[in-house]
Each structure stands twice: as C-alpha cells, then as structure tokens.
Design an enzyme around this catalytic site. Structure first.
Site, mmCIF file in Angstrom:
data_model
loop_
_atom_site.group_PDB
_atom_site.id
_atom_site.type_symbol
_atom_site.label_atom_id
_atom_site.label_comp_id
_atom_site.label_asym_id
_atom_site.label_seq_id
_atom_site.Cartn_x
_atom_site.Cartn_y
_atom_site.Cartn_z
ATOM 1 N N VAL A 1 20.467 21.430 12.172
ATOM 2 C CA VAL A 1 21.175 22.668 11.843
ATOM 3 C C VAL A 1 21.580 22.708 10.375
ATOM 4 O O VAL A 1 21.591 21.697 9.686
ATOM 5 C CB VAL A 1 22.416 22.851 12.745
ATOM 6 C CG1 VAL A 1 22.006 22.969 14.197
ATOM 7 C CG2 VAL A 1 23.390 21.687 12.581
ATOM 8 N N GLU A 2 21.950 23.914 9.911
ATOM 9 C CA GLU A 2 22.341 24.159 8.513
ATOM 10 C C GLU A 2 21.290 23.627 7.540
ATOM 11 O O GLU A 2 21.616 23.007 6.522
ATOM 12 C CB GLU A 2 23.724 23.552 8.221
ATOM 13 C CG GLU A 2 24.850 24.290 8.927
ATOM 14 C CD GLU A 2 26.231 23.831 8.501
ATOM 15 O OE1 GLU A 2 26.336 23.047 7.533
ATOM 16 O OE2 GLU A 2 27.212 24.250 9.121
ATOM 17 N N GLY A 3 20.029 23.874 7.834
ATOM 18 C CA GLY A 3 18.926 23.357 7.035
ATOM 19 C C GLY A 3 18.433 22.064 7.630
ATOM 20 O O GLY A 3 19.079 21.027 7.484
ATOM 21 N N ARG B 245 28.517 23.366 3.919
ATOM 22 C CA ARG B 245 27.587 22.307 4.311
ATOM 23 C C ARG B 245 28.103 20.921 3.920
ATOM 24 O O ARG B 245 27.629 19.909 4.431
ATOM 25 C CB ARG B 245 26.227 22.586 3.662
ATOM 26 C CG ARG B 245 25.082 21.786 4.212
ATOM 27 C CD ARG B 245 23.743 22.376 3.855
ATOM 28 N NE ARG B 245 23.630 22.754 2.461
ATOM 29 C CZ ARG B 245 22.600 23.416 1.946
ATOM 30 N NH1 ARG B 245 21.603 23.778 2.710
ATOM 31 N NH2 ARG B 245 22.551 23.716 0.667
#
Length: 862
Positions: free
Chosen positions: A504-506, A382
């Site tokens: 995305v990705e949280g 991330r």
C-alpha cells in the site's frame, strides 16, 4: 635525486592543488587565478617538456573561456541546451507533480556529496508535550488493555463495539485535526508514537486508527478545503460521528492515477428539488480501508466538462471530492478479507451519482488539482503511519524474542546462547533500532515544517521491508510457538500482516525501482531540476541564462565530487570534517565518503544514460539503495545524540551504521558491475573504489553485545522498545514475558544450586519441575525457595504453551468437518411416485431458498 624531488614538487603543486580546489569547491574565478599563478611559476622555473607545458596552457585557456560568460553562453551553452532538450525523457503531468511534491531536506545534503552536518545535528530532538504523553499513558494504554487480538481476528472479524466506541470517544481519529474543530492537534511525532504502541498490540487497531490520521479526508480538508467544508466535516471527523475513507485504487488502473477511468462529468441535474450545475460520477474502487463503515468518502476521479459549464477546458484531469456515502447511487458495505487481518477494508462503487460542484475539495478552483494534492500530502503521511506500524511491531518482536529465547531451553541452555540464534536476535534488534531512528528523526523534521518527499519514500520502503525481515526472524526464533495459532500466539498474526504494508501507499517494488532515486535525482540534486525548468522555459533567452548558470555549476559540482570521492576513498575519509569528536566520529566520515561516491555515480548515470535511466529500473533501484543507506545511517547517528549519547546503545549504533554502509558499498559495486557503458564504469570504479571494497560488515563480537543487551532486563532493552505496550497484566504477553525474564535473573543463584546438586548426584531428574521437588527433599533449597522456583516454572510453562482446539471449535458455519466428510452418505431412497412429487418439490424449493438466504447472510457478515 634532486630532479626527482623537483618533479614531485611540481606534480603535487598541480595535481594536489587541483584536488584541493575541487575538494573544497572553490569557485571558478578563484580557481582560475590560482591556476594562473602556478602555471606562470612553472613556465619560468619548471624544467618539464614543452608539450607538457603546452597542455597545461591549453587547459588554462579552457578555464579562461569558461569565465567569459557571454562568449561561453553562445558558443557552449546554447548548443548544449539544444542537445539536452533532445535527450529529455517524456514526462506526464502526474509524474511532474509527483517529482515536485514536498521539499528538500537532509536528503538534498546527501545528494550534494558534501553534507552540511549542522543542518541535521542542530535540529531539535523530537519530544512529546505533556498532553501528548498523558494521552499515550492514559487513553492509548487503556485501548491497548481492551484489545484481544485473537477475538478480533478469529471470532469477530472486527473490533468489538466497545473498542469502536472508545476510539471515537477519545478522538483517536482526530490526532491531526486542530483543536478548534474538536481534534487533538498532535505533532507528527506523537502521531507516530501512538500508532507504534497500538501496532505492538494489534495490527487491526493500528490500521483503523492510522488511516484517518494519514492520507484521508481530514488531511485534504485541512490543507485544501474551503472554510465551509472544514466547518461541515472536521467536527464530525474529530468526534467520530463521521468515519472517513479515501478511494484511489481502481481495478483496471491500480494506483496509477494517469490511467484512472473513474470519471465525473459536469452537467445540470436535480439536487434537493432544484436544477443546479453539478457532477455526475461513476466509479469502481477496491482495497479501500474503512470503506465498509465510512460515512464520508474521499474520491479521486477524472473530471470532464464537455459543455464548458465551469470553464473553457474539456478535460480538467484528476480531481478529489468528498461524497457522503448516504448519497443515492453510492455502494459501500462489502468487505475484503486481507490475509485474515480483518481491519475494515473493501470495495466501493458509484453509478450515476449526482453531486453539487462544492463537493470538490477546495471548490471548483481546485478542479483538476487532485493528484497534486495527494502527492503533496503523501510526502508527509507516508513517513508516519506505515513506518510507525512496522516500528511498533518490531519493538514488540524485540521485547518478546529477547525474553522468549532466554526462557526457552534446549540442551540445558537458553536458546539465546546459541550463536545461530544470536545472529538472528542481532538482526531483530539492529533493524528495530534503525526503524526507531528513522521514524523519530523524520517525524521530528516534519514537526519543524519540512515536507520530506524522498525520505518519506525511503521510510515507507525500508521500514516495511525491515519489518518484514524482523517478522521472519521472530518466527524463526519462536519456532512452533509462533506457528500454532490461538490466543497464546503473540507472533503469528503480525507475521501474516507484514505483506499488507508492503503493497500500500506505493507498492515497495515501485517505490524502490522508480520513486526513491527517480524522485531524488530530480528533487534533491542541486542542479538537475533547475536545468530541467530552464530547458522547458518558454522564454528562450531567460531559459538560456538560467541553464548556463546551472550547467556550469553542475560541471563544477561533478568535478568536485570526482575529487572528493577519490580522496575520501584513498584516505578512508580520515581527514573529513565531522560535527563531533566522539566514538561515532568515523561513521560520520564514512557517510561523507559515500555521499560523494553516490553523487558522482548519479551524475554519470544521468549524463550517459539520459532518459534511458528511467527504464533501467535495477540501476535506479541500486542507486536508491545507496541513498537510502546513507540517509538511514544519518538518522541512526542523530537518534543516538537525541537520546543522550548512551554508552549502552553504542553496540546498536555500530551494528546499524556498519550494516547500512556495507550495503551502500555493495550496491555501488553492483551498480558498477551492471552499468552498460563499460569504459565509464571502469572510470567510476577508479574514483569510487581506488583501494577496492574496504568496508566490512559488523563483527560477531558486536553481535554478542547486542544479544546481551536484548536478553537481559535493563535500560537499554527498555529504550529500544519504549513505544511497545509492555504493561504487566493478564492477557499481555510482553508484560508477562518481561516478568518471567526478571524472575529468571533473580532466581539464577537457585538455578546454579540445582545445577551443582545434579553434578554431585543429589538430584537425578533432567526436568526442572522434578528437580525442584528433589532439591527440596535433599535440602539443597528450602521450602520458600522451592515455592519461588515452582511459581517461576509454572509461569514459564504457561508462556511456552501453545493452543489446541477440537474440530468443532475450528469448523466454520457451513463447512464440513473432516470426520463428517469422510463418513459414508446415507443410502438414497427410491424416487417417489409422480402424485406425491409436487409436495416434495415445494419443500425442496423452500429449503433451497432458505439455504440461499443463509449463504448470503454469511457472505455479508464476512
């Protein structure tokens, strides 16, 4: 008068001494001895009231008791532990695994309230190896040269076959795969720089390359796969023969792993003609990048074993497996269309898909450990792909906006000269410098072996948000040029794409509200996680001993942060120790101050709100903003040193740090205004802002320095945009804008001649193209100078031009043009007689079937 000075002496001895001991975190025993010496002296030589002396002796008695470890453990710690256990918020396994993912790095120092700058400043500056630099200068540049983003997004809705082939041939998908499996084995820093360069050219290409090098099958295999799995998949992933994707998000649960309904049941079934114990899988996923073209699918699901074929558990929990997409029952190929940015993304589903147990990543030993695997890897990934993408796009924005606003004229002035435009340009440059710093320093820490879970969340949220702000500002300064889509528009598609990274990705709202401070408070606080583990220890006595040590250390830490916060605020941190005596010295001191204030506010928030802080998301978000601001400011200072402390970059450093620290101040103020326990909020304000809010945002004068740096050719402009693809060639607007900017500077004396000639009445026209002709005829400039000016003028006009299309060019298959839709339909003929209707009916049916086929074909293509 003498009594006044005597009283002042004793006040300074006790109050100043207490502040000194707490500020420097002198241990309890030494502090008790120092207090005893001062108190004995005051008893014999002081002349204060008896009740004051009594209070001092009572306070000293508390300190003595705290030194009696066995006594305090039974009389103080044991009851406190019971109360603490009753206050603990409920925590799911997925939350616990997320909290414990990664490790603590510089974020832990900032949470301490007394950061040890040597830990950050002695870290080596990230650097590309010769091989990595050659890849950036060779295949990466060549790939950028091949990209036609308008063709990809508007005409094809995909990358051309030759681009796909080039990416596979040069192993762009294999940057994180070791060389022993055919990969490139690049550093995290090199990975980020490649993604940034591609992002400066095309978000479709950067996304396509970024995902396999982030959270995906290759990363999972490297860390958790069996040797057989590595040998089976990694060479194919490195060569591009295998295309990976990873499927987590479900329609019902989103990315909430605890709510997954995708499942696998351990059972017996037939595999390659034999009966084996395997898993029968059912899933439905969406938003999966590369799913439509993937050959190997990483899958997150909940694993159940009702017949206890692999163990004694019924429910193993979240598990990760690798499934070849050719397996019967796997459905891939359909596509989503994310905001007209057509990177390969789509749904995938599976119905009664039976696979062997060894498809579980890591084998059956890793059954139920899928979420832990994912969050561990997310703590690194991330921090790279999405932040680097935002950084690359923003560097392109700096490069283009600085040149464009110098070339675009309004009221006979470059628009960069207008103060309002300058304010926006400053933000574009300053935010980009912050992103450059954060990505570089954090990627460098990963290459040194860190797994910075909280910084990775900070980068994911703030770099994508800063990237969104840069995209908005870039649209503003380009105006209509950025609005009219077409091959000449180098801004619009990046602007359209910015919300994708936000989700995305949280998702960013979740990341800010719950993850940054929520994970940071547990993970980075020096004592909270120790207290939590002690309270949950099944061995009660061992837990009591550990809790006692953590609790009293925590109390001393809190007292120290009260002293540090108050003293640093009172003195503007001027006496705070810093690692360097340079023009940036004061910024280190300001970070020290807000580190102590943040630690103090965090402690009181957790103490007074307990488990309720988990649902007070706005308070948590504001504390997360403070932590983020001081972390990002730290990376700016470190990046400045890593780049050789260039004096030309000082305006960017000052603007960036001042902006971030002003934000930290305002978020702390907002936190205190909204803190529900008003007496505690009042107390905290006394310690954090005893002189009020004294920190100021950057000055307008500093903004002017940055505009100058951004709108003129030079090393500082190149350094700020060093990852962007700026090669001068047809089809690369960044290179062409830079060429025109250089010409504008070299031809400035000729422009001055034209301006003077117009003042003198030698030329009349307001339009530069006509002025050149008039000036040549009037002898103001010679023929050669006229040709140079005309060539420059034509280049600028081409760069400022926008696209237009005929209606036929814009129409899609099956869509009526406006002029067709507006024209009257031909009159209907009378219905034919019944005898002839059967032939017509058959023809209609045939036409209908053909139409259906065409529609389906179009849908599949899209």
């Amino acid at each position: 008068m003498s009594s006044f000075f005597v009283g002042l002496f004793w006040f300074l001895l006790f109050f100043g001494g207490a502040i000194y001991l707490a500020y420097n975190r002198v241990n309890l025993l030494t502090s008790t001895v120092a207090a005893a010496a001062a108190l004995v002296a005051y008893t014999f030589f002081g002349d204060g009231a008896w009740y004051g002396l009594l209070l001092l002796w009572l306070a000293f008695g508390v300190m003595v008791v705290c030194n009696l470890v066995d006594f305090r453990r039974e009389k103080i710690t044991r009851p406190a532990l019971d109360i603490y256990r009753s206050m603990l918020p409920s925590m799911s396994d997925t939350e616990r695994e997320a909290l414990e993912a990664g490790n603590v790095w510089w974020d832990g120092e900032l949470f301490s309230g007394k950061p040890d700058w040597q830990k950050l400043m002695t870290a080596p500056a990230p650097k590309l190896s010769e091989e990595e630099q050659a890849f950036l200068d060779g295949p990466c540049d060549e790939l950028c040269r091949m990209i036609d983003d308008w063709d990809i997004c508007h005409n094809r809705a995909d990358m051309p076959a030759e681009v796909w082939a080039f990416i596979k041939k040069h192993r762009f998908f294999a940057m994180i795969i070791p060389k022993q499996y055919g990969g490139l084995e690049f550093s995290a820093y090199a990975n980020a720089m490649v993604i940034a360069k591609l992002a400066s050219r095309s978000s479709v290409v950067s996304s396509t390359v970024g995902v396999p090098n982030s959270l995906g099958p290759a990363e999972l295999l490297l860390h958790y796969g069996t040797e057989d799995q590595k040998d089976r998949y990694l060479p194919g992933l490195a060569s591009g023969d295998e295309i990976p994707c990873f499927a987590l998000t479900s329609p019902q649960a989103g990315s909430d792993a605890a709510a997954l309904i995708d499942n696998g049941v351990v059972c017996k079934g037939e595999w390659e003609g034999k009966e084996i114990v395997g898993i029968r899988l059912n899933w439905e996923k969406r938003y999966i990048t590369l799913a439509p073209v993937a050959t190997v699918l990483g899958l997150a699901f909940k694993l159940y074993d009702p017949d206890h074929l692999i163990g004694e558990q019924d429910d193993y929990g979240i598990t990760a497996a690798l499934i070849p997409t050719s397996t019967p029952g796997v459905d891939v190929g359909r596509r989503h269309y994310p905001l007209t940015v057509p990177f390969q993304n789509g749904p995938t589903s599976g119905k009664d898909v039976f696979v062997p147990l060894d498809y579980i990543i890591g084998g059956t030993e890793m059954a139920g450990k899928g979420w832990k695997m994912l969050v561990e890897l997310l703590s690194v990934g991330r921090a790279i792909t999405l932040p680097a993408t935002a950084m690359g796009g923003s560097q392109a924005a700096v490069y283009s906006s600085g040149a464009y606003t110098s070339l675009r004229r309004q009221f006979n002035l470059p628009v960069a000269k207008f103060d309002g435009v300058g304010e926006v340009l400053t933000r574009i440059a300053g935010y980009t410098y912050i992103m450059n710093s954060a990505v570089s320093v954090t990627a460098g820490s990963i290459d040194q072996g860190e797994k910075p879970a909280v910084p990775s969340a900070i980068l994911k949220y703030h770099c994508t948000e800063l990237g969104r702000n840069v995209a908005n500002d870039t649209m503003d300064v380009h105006g209509g040029k950025a609005v009219m889509m077409g091959p000449k528009n180098y801004v619009g598609r990046g602007y359209i794409a910015t919300p994708i990274a936000i989700t995305v990705e949280g998702a960013n709202i979740l990341t800010r509200s719950l993850i940054i401070f929520g994970q940071g408070a547990m993970r980075c606080h020096p004592f909270v996680l120790r207290e939590l583990h002690a309270a949950q220890d099944e061995n009660v006595e061992r837990g009591l001993v550990e809790f006692d040590d953590a609790l009293f250390s925590h109390i001393g830490y809190a007292i120290s942060n009260m002293a540090r916060s108050f003293f640093l605020a009172l003195t503007h941190a001027r006496f705070s120790e810093v690692p360097l005596n340079t023009p940036t010295r004061r910024y280190y001191q300001n970070i020290n101050r807000y580190s102590a204030a943040f630690a103090l506010a965090s402690d009181f928030a957790m103490l007074t709100l307990g488990g309720k802080l988990k649902i007070k998301e706005r308070l948590s978000a504001r504390l997360g903003d403070v932590l983020s601001s001081i972390y990002l400011a730290s990376t700016v200072l470190k990046h400045f040193e890593d780049q050789g402390r260039r004096a030309a970059d000082l305006p960017l450093v000052e603007w960036s740090v001042r902006t971030l620290m002003y934000n930290a101040q305002e978020q702390l103020h907002s936190f205190l205004r909204n803190f529900p326990n008003r007496p505690v909020a009042f107390l905290l304000r006394m310690f954090i802002f005893p002189r009020g809010r004294t920190y100021h945002a950057p000055s307008d004068e500093r903004s002017k320095n940055i505009v100058e740096l951004m709108t003129r050719t030079g090393e500082a402009r190149e350094r700020l945009c060093e990852q962007a693809y700026t090669t001068l060639e047809p089809g690369n607007p960044l290179g062409l804008l830079q060429e025109a900017l250089g010409l504008a500077e070299s031809l400035a004396p000729l422009e001055a001649k034209l301006k003077q000639a117009r003042k003198e009445g030698l030329i009349k026209s307001d339009y530069l193209g006509h002025q050149i002709d008039e000036a040549e005829r009037a002898g103001v400039i010679d023929k050669k100078e006229s040709a140079e000016m005309r060539s420059y003028h034509e280049k600028v006009q081409e760069l400022l031009a926008v696209d237009d299309f005929s209606s036929d060019e814009l129409a899609r298959p099956g869509r009526k043009r406006a002029d067709e839709a507006a024209s009257p339909a031909p009159a209907k003929k009378p219905a034919p007689k019944r005898a002839a209707s059967s032939k017509v009916s058959k023809k209609k049916v045939a036409t209908s079937k053909a139409g259906t086929t065409r529609k389906a074909s179009t849908k599949n293509k899209t």
